[in-house]
Write a protein that holds these residues in place. Sequence first.
Motif, PDB file in Angstrom:
ATOM      1  N   GLN A  33       0.740  -1.204   0.207  1.00 45.69           N
ATOM      2  CA  GLN A  33      -0.025  -0.256  -0.171  1.00 45.69           C
ATOM      3  C   GLN A  33       0.866   1.360  -0.031  1.00 45.69           C
ATOM      4  O   GLN A  33       1.621   1.450   0.996  1.00 45.69           O
ATOM      5  CB  GLN A  33      -0.869   0.060   1.233  1.00 45.69           C
ATOM      6  N   THR A  34       0.563   2.090  -0.770  1.00 46.83           N
ATOM      7  CA  THR A  34       1.328   3.292  -1.091  1.00 46.83           C
ATOM      8  C   THR A  34       0.754   4.498  -0.251  1.00 46.83           C
ATOM      9  O   THR A  34      -0.473   4.276   0.301  1.00 46.83           O
ATOM     10  CB  THR A  34       1.403   3.997  -2.450  1.00 46.83           C
ATOM     11  N   GLY A  35       1.277   5.718  -0.083  1.00 44.28           N
ATOM     12  CA  GLY A  35       0.602   6.764   0.454  1.00 44.28           C
ATOM     13  C   GLY A  35      -0.634   7.258  -0.297  1.00 44.28           C
ATOM     14  O   GLY A  35      -0.646   6.693  -1.543  1.00 44.28           O
ATOM     15  N   SER A  36      -1.298   8.067   0.102  1.00 47.93           N
ATOM     16  CA  SER A  36      -2.666   8.574  -0.467  1.00 47.93           C
ATOM     17  C   SER A  36      -2.640  10.119  -0.044  1.00 47.93           C
ATOM     18  O   SER A  36      -2.438  10.445   1.046  1.00 47.93           O
ATOM     19  CB  SER A  36      -3.673   7.830  -0.061  1.00 47.93           C
ATOM     20  N   TYR A  37      -3.154  10.886  -1.065  1.00 46.70           N
ATOM     21  CA  TYR A  37      -3.460  12.274  -0.961  1.00 46.70           C
ATOM     22  C   TYR A  37      -4.705  12.270   0.052  1.00 46.70           C
ATOM     23  O   TYR A  37      -5.576  11.726   0.276  1.00 46.70           O
ATOM     24  CB  TYR A  37      -4.157  12.892  -2.244  1.00 46.70           C
ATOM     25  N   ASN A  38      -4.504  13.400   1.026  1.00 41.99           N
ATOM     26  CA  ASN A  38      -5.544  13.780   1.955  1.00 41.99           C
ATOM     27  C   ASN A  38      -6.666  14.543   1.269  1.00 41.99           C
ATOM     28  O   ASN A  38      -6.509  15.696   0.574  1.00 41.99           O
ATOM     29  CB  ASN A  38      -4.923  14.761   2.985  1.00 41.99           C
ATOM     30  N   PRO A  39      -7.866  13.834   1.127  1.00 46.17           N
ATOM     31  CA  PRO A  39      -9.059  14.618   0.407  1.00 46.17           C
ATOM     32  C   PRO A  39      -9.286  16.023   0.925  1.00 46.17           C
ATOM     33  O   PRO A  39      -9.767  16.682   0.097  1.00 46.17           O
ATOM     34  CB  PRO A  39      -9.726  13.421   0.472  1.00 46.17           C
ATOM     35  N   GLY A  40      -9.137  16.092   2.183  1.00 52.48           N
ATOM     36  CA  GLY A  40      -9.777  17.154   2.892  1.00 52.48           C
ATOM     37  C   GLY A  40      -8.833  18.636   2.048  1.00 52.48           C
ATOM     38  O   GLY A  40      -9.186  19.685   2.045  1.00 52.48           O
ATOM     39  N   MET A  41      -7.527  18.266   1.973  1.00 56.65           N
ATOM     40  CA  MET A  41      -6.472  19.251   1.618  1.00 56.65           C
ATOM     41  C   MET A  41      -6.441  19.324   0.029  1.00 56.65           C
ATOM     42  O   MET A  41      -6.278  20.361  -0.506  1.00 56.65           O
ATOM     43  CB  MET A  41      -4.935  19.086   2.321  1.00 56.65           C
ATOM     44  N   GLY A  43      -8.585  17.566  -2.523  1.00 53.64           N
ATOM     45  CA  GLY A  43      -9.658  17.221  -3.441  1.00 53.64           C
ATOM     46  C   GLY A  43      -9.618  15.636  -3.570  1.00 53.64           C
ATOM     47  O   GLY A  43      -8.687  15.017  -3.309  1.00 53.64           O
ATOM     48  N   ASP A  44     -10.721  15.069  -4.449  1.00 53.30           N
ATOM     49  CA  ASP A  44     -10.853  13.843  -5.007  1.00 53.30           C
ATOM     50  C   ASP A  44      -9.641  13.557  -5.586  1.00 53.30           C
ATOM     51  O   ASP A  44      -9.345  14.301  -6.872  1.00 53.30           O
ATOM     52  CB  ASP A  44     -12.002  13.610  -5.874  1.00 53.30           C
ATOM     53  N   GLY A  45      -8.913  12.365  -5.453  1.00 56.21           N
ATOM     54  CA  GLY A  45      -7.917  11.929  -6.286  1.00 56.21           C
ATOM     55  C   GLY A  45      -6.645  12.784  -6.024  1.00 56.21           C
ATOM     56  O   GLY A  45      -5.690  12.477  -6.768  1.00 56.21           O
ATOM     57  N   GLY A  46      -6.542  13.782  -5.161  1.00 61.38           N
ATOM     58  CA  GLY A  46      -5.470  14.516  -5.132  1.00 61.38           C
ATOM     59  C   GLY A  46      -5.194  15.870  -6.258  1.00 61.38           C
ATOM     60  O   GLY A  46      -4.108  16.407  -6.247  1.00 61.38           O
ATOM     61  N   LYS A  47      -6.204  15.858  -6.874  1.00 65.10           N
ATOM     62  CA  LYS A  47      -5.977  16.833  -8.295  1.00 65.10           C
ATOM     63  C   LYS A  47      -5.747  18.107  -7.903  1.00 65.10           C
ATOM     64  O   LYS A  47      -4.920  18.707  -8.832  1.00 65.10           O
ATOM     65  CB  LYS A  47      -7.211  16.452  -9.049  1.00 65.10           C
ATOM     66  N   ASP A  51       2.535   8.273  -5.406  1.00 64.66           N
ATOM     67  CA  ASP A  51       2.855   7.985  -6.858  1.00 64.66           C
ATOM     68  C   ASP A  51       3.317   6.494  -6.895  1.00 64.66           C
ATOM     69  O   ASP A  51       3.011   5.937  -7.905  1.00 64.66           O
ATOM     70  CB  ASP A  51       3.831   8.953  -7.624  1.00 64.66           C
ATOM     71  N   GLY A  52       3.932   6.342  -5.787  1.00 63.07           N
ATOM     72  CA  GLY A  52       4.453   4.743  -5.946  1.00 63.07           C
ATOM     73  C   GLY A  52       5.923   4.448  -5.022  1.00 63.07           C
ATOM     74  O   GLY A  52       5.922   5.416  -3.937  1.00 63.07           O
ATOM     75  N   PHE A  53       6.362   3.463  -5.073  1.00 60.29           N
ATOM     76  CA  PHE A  53       7.661   2.897  -4.101  1.00 60.29           C
ATOM     77  C   PHE A  53       8.799   3.643  -4.582  1.00 60.29           C
ATOM     78  O   PHE A  53       8.877   4.484  -5.584  1.00 60.29           O
ATOM     79  CB  PHE A  53       7.516   1.415  -3.922  1.00 60.29           C
ATOM     80  N   ALA A  54       9.922   3.310  -3.773  1.00 62.06           N
ATOM     81  CA  ALA A  54      11.182   3.990  -4.034  1.00 62.06           C
ATOM     82  C   ALA A  54      11.617   3.517  -5.518  1.00 62.06           C
ATOM     83  O   ALA A  54      12.216   4.248  -6.322  1.00 62.06           O
ATOM     84  CB  ALA A  54      12.133   3.676  -3.054  1.00 62.06           C
ATOM     85  N   GLU A  55      11.343   2.182  -5.525  1.00 63.17           N
ATOM     86  CA  GLU A  55      11.798   1.479  -6.834  1.00 63.17           C
ATOM     87  C   GLU A  55      11.230   2.055  -8.249  1.00 63.17           C
ATOM     88  O   GLU A  55      11.689   2.424  -9.375  1.00 63.17           O
ATOM     89  CB  GLU A  55      11.737   0.133  -6.889  1.00 63.17           C
ATOM     90  N   ASP A  56       9.630   2.384  -8.092  1.00 62.31           N
ATOM     91  CA  ASP A  56       8.749   3.062  -9.085  1.00 62.31           C
ATOM     92  C   ASP A  56       9.561   4.627  -9.092  1.00 62.31           C
ATOM     93  O   ASP A  56       9.568   5.075 -10.229  1.00 62.31           O
ATOM     94  CB  ASP A  56       7.747   3.266  -8.435  1.00 62.31           C
ATOM     95  N   MET A  57       9.903   5.211  -7.883  1.00 66.47           N
ATOM     96  CA  MET A  57      10.468   6.794  -8.242  1.00 66.47           C
ATOM     97  C   MET A  57      11.811   6.794  -9.160  1.00 66.47           C
ATOM     98  O   MET A  57      11.943   7.485  -9.890  1.00 66.47           O
ATOM     99  CB  MET A  57      10.893   7.192  -7.023  1.00 66.47           C
TER     100      MET A  57
END
Length: 664
Positions: A176-184, A186-190, A254-260
């Motif tokens: 499981q990766t991190g996720s955007y805070n919807p309150g800060m 918006g939907d999907g972190g847009k 957006d992903g893990f260290a290897e993805d980065m």
Amino acid sequence: MERNHLKNKLKLFGKGLLLAGLVVAGALAAILKFGMGNELLWMQPAAQDVGHAIAPSSAARPPANPLKNAYFGETHVHTGYSLDANLFGTKYDPRMAYRFARGESVFLSEAHAYQRISAPLDFVAVTDHAEGMGATVQCNDPNSKTYWSLDCIGVRYKLLVTYKRLMANVKQQGKQTGSYNPGMCGDGGKDCIEAAKSIWLDEQNAANEYYQPGVFTTFIAYEFSPTLVQGGMLHRNVIFRGSKVPDSVFSAFDGFAEDMLRWLERTCQGECQALSIPHNPNLSWGLMFGDTNSDGTPLTRENLALRARLEKLVEIFQIKGNSECAAGINNNDEQCQFENLWPVCTPEQLVVDPKLAQHAPRCVAPHDLVRNVLKKGLAAETKWGFNPFKLGFAGGGDNHNATPGDTNPATFRGHAGAPDGTPELRLGIKHTVVGDALGMPVAALNPGGLTGVWAEENTREAIFDAMKRKETFATSGTRLRVRLFGGFGLPANLHLQADAVATAIKLGVPMGGDLRAAKPGEAPGFLAMALRDANSAPLQKIQIVKGWTSNGQTQERVYDIACSDGLRPDPASHRCADNGATVKLADCSISQDKGAAQLATTWTDPDFQAGQAAFYYVRVLENPVCRWSQYDASRLHVPHPANVPPTIQQRAWGSPIWYTPAQP
């Protein structure tokens, strides 16, 4: 059952109090029209309007030195553009950080004091967190849709209880990766994804504005910051060589260290070059250099080769402690008992969670320590066909006050605003939510380290290339200079010759280099040199740390090779006798007649075997001085904390030189 039910009720009650407090703060702000406009003087409004990055200066610079100069810099510092630093009360942007690095004083509001470094730095990489760039804009822009969200109110009005919620967003757990805070965001972190572009562009502009080739180097950089359970970290500082950089940053969302790293190789090509520096592995719970990828999947040759291409350095020392070694973990090195943040893991704590691929939190094991990782790399070469962990050394601050290079123990005023802005907080007499969330013994933290490089000139290209070839050294905050060359056929008295460096360059390799395979009867020689920091203590000794493989097993040994005060290493123990340097705790005065301004020697490995793969790195120790905590205890007239020593020996670590035997 009743006890669990009560706990759940208390948790809900606590959340209710938090929400109520945030709502009340927002209501008061609305009623009193008490916005944060005055607090945002550090933000550059023009950043929203600039569509492209400005070009760096092209002014003439001093001639390059082919024998190379030592340059000191900061590769890990945060400003108010980092969401956590913003929450902690930091009002300064990267421009102020660069001015501080050049010698300008700044006022630390949480410490109620002006702060200034004793001498300017040569280079700085501002590494604000990728994960909060957009949220920082959203929470401080009255026109944003999320300005009045509860979490944004908490950030804006510096409610530290918000910190735990921010940490939860960047947590990576298993797959499981991190996720955007919807309150800060918006939907999907847009909203945050779009807002982050203005901050990233301003980071570029600030670096280009303050870059003075030949005088002061600024790198465009950022930090990739995934968090593990109970405050663990798999962070990397991403540093770019020039002004050509990607249009966005890759975050833990957006992903893990290897993805980065794969993203870096894909998006940063041609004129764009980058390095990723893993930092403080002592907080990685065995995962950063463990036996799996970041998501717990098995290691692959492809991923290890990717890391070897982009991760040339590792942060061996920073505010959160020493990651070189720990006493009792595969060594009998008394100097490993230095600024260790965590205790050694017990056998029970060493058990790795199969889902998380981590050992128990808040303790250290072999994979958390750089020396053991270097030995692991030697052993891994047989399996993978290359050494995946040929790592040079960097030192960093992880300072969140926008004050790079602020590492003097005598003037330490904390590194993170509200959580450690007073002596009472730093010594652990008082507590904050942040300290409790991270679970760190606050008094065990330190002012942080520095990175030194040997480069031909003070430019982005020269310093970046020095980091890439690992011709670097790390310090615990002091500016002592250390240099190491290795080779076959070096003159036995090379350190006494006027052209020692030129000869060593001609006949050998510098820190970060590779020795050729030995011919019959040969043993490598090493030229080691150290010069004291005039603003710190004299030098006590130079050591060589050797690691090697024998019959598939890794081993290590520490040799004292140069002693101060006319002493010589004992031929049997390879140790210098104590030089008698002392510290008077009452006023922190030190011995004025002990130690050396400089030390140098030419040393040959007495235990060399041509068929054994090995690495050698140099470690230099200063005479003892008061630790920062002793200065604070004296200011408050309170007993010194029992869990940390009142004195320390500042030091430097030079990047290794590797020896690989001839292949059959």
